[in-house]
Design an enzyme around this catalytic site. Sequence first.
Site, mmCIF file in Angstrom:
data_model
loop_
_atom_site.group_PDB
_atom_site.id
_atom_site.type_symbol
_atom_site.label_atom_id
_atom_site.label_comp_id
_atom_site.label_asym_id
_atom_site.label_seq_id
_atom_site.Cartn_x
_atom_site.Cartn_y
_atom_site.Cartn_z
ATOM 1 N NE ARG A 173 41.630 41.524 37.984
ATOM 2 C CZ ARG A 173 42.866 41.057 38.082
ATOM 3 N NH1 ARG A 173 43.489 40.581 37.007
ATOM 4 N NH2 ARG A 173 43.505 41.069 39.230
ATOM 5 C CG ASN A 198 0.024 65.140 49.095
ATOM 6 O OD1 ASN A 198 -1.073 64.688 49.378
ATOM 7 N ND2 ASN A 198 0.218 65.942 48.054
ATOM 8 C CB SER A 204 -2.120 68.985 46.408
ATOM 9 O OG SER A 204 -2.921 68.776 45.258
ATOM 10 C CE LYS A 223 -4.142 64.971 49.282
ATOM 11 N NZ LYS A 223 -3.941 63.932 48.230
#
Length: 351
Positions: A312, A281, A273, A279
């Site tokens: 087609r 994550n 972070s 942190k």
Amino acid sequence: MTYSAFDHPYLSGLLGDEAVAAEFSAVADIRAMLAFEAALARAEAEHGIIPRSAADRINEACRGFSPDVVALRRATAADGVVVPELVRQLRAAVGADAASHVHFGATSQDVIDTSLMLRLKAIAELFGCRLRDVVAVLEECDRQWGFRPLMGRTRMQAAIPITVSDRLRAWIEPLLDHQDRLEAMDRDLFAVQFGGAAGTLDKLGDMAEAVRETLAEELALVDCPQWHSQRSAVADFANLLSLITGSLGKFGQDVAMMAQTSEEIVLAGGGGSSAMPHKQNPVAAEVLVTLARFNATLLAGVHQALIHEQERSGSAWTLEWLILPQMAGATAAATRLAAELAGNIRRLGGA
């Protein structure tokens, strides 16, 4: 500037996959289209439709042929498909009397759809291998920690005690099923497309089915009648891609929720972070959820492309070109990230 996160200069670090991107490259597409033209010539020579000497010359030219891609781009803008210009260039390379036997009895959609099947077959094999790798890591987790307790949760509320093994089986079993489906597709879904101008192979007369069967054998694809306006095989493959990413998304969602505390799971790695250096994550887990939702959204577009008018469709066919590579790219990223996430599990369950 790029339109896609899958080949973006830096987003591709998270979402890209070189192996699958290569199968959707111009190089791979042209290689597969030339494989069709060479195999068609061999099949037609075997059944006396064109001279053997012409087939030999076409095969030789296809092996060393490198088209003018700028001219292909310019012609596609006018024709809507690349094949007319590709065939024109190939005939020039073949030269002499053999040139008139290039692409005999075929149409653009035969070449393009068969190229797609050849490349999807390779992609399916890759995905099968990656799913086996993910399953192997999760089964090792089961051997190490399967006996440990977890709190079972229903509607995100504590329910009753379960084991790590109970949760792991909910991750593993769908992946085993997807492996089986991928293997079955190799036997009955990846089929040659060969119908000629309007699906009747009119130029081949009573030799049409025999030539198609030999063509399929040459390319190691399933032999079946023309399917150029019947797109269920493409939709089936797209559906399986969505199922695979959906199952991996469930794995990712569970891991992300378990990682809210260190009581149920411990992971190595993780994303940093810019504001909170402490942190880690659960980036891979989060992206698995994103990719599952992405493919679920695109699947509806492939089902729209089932509506091929008459013999087609230009519009429905082009819709597949826009959507299917994106779904394959998302599935590639998901299988790669799932293997990474599973390999980063350091502990599951309580003591």
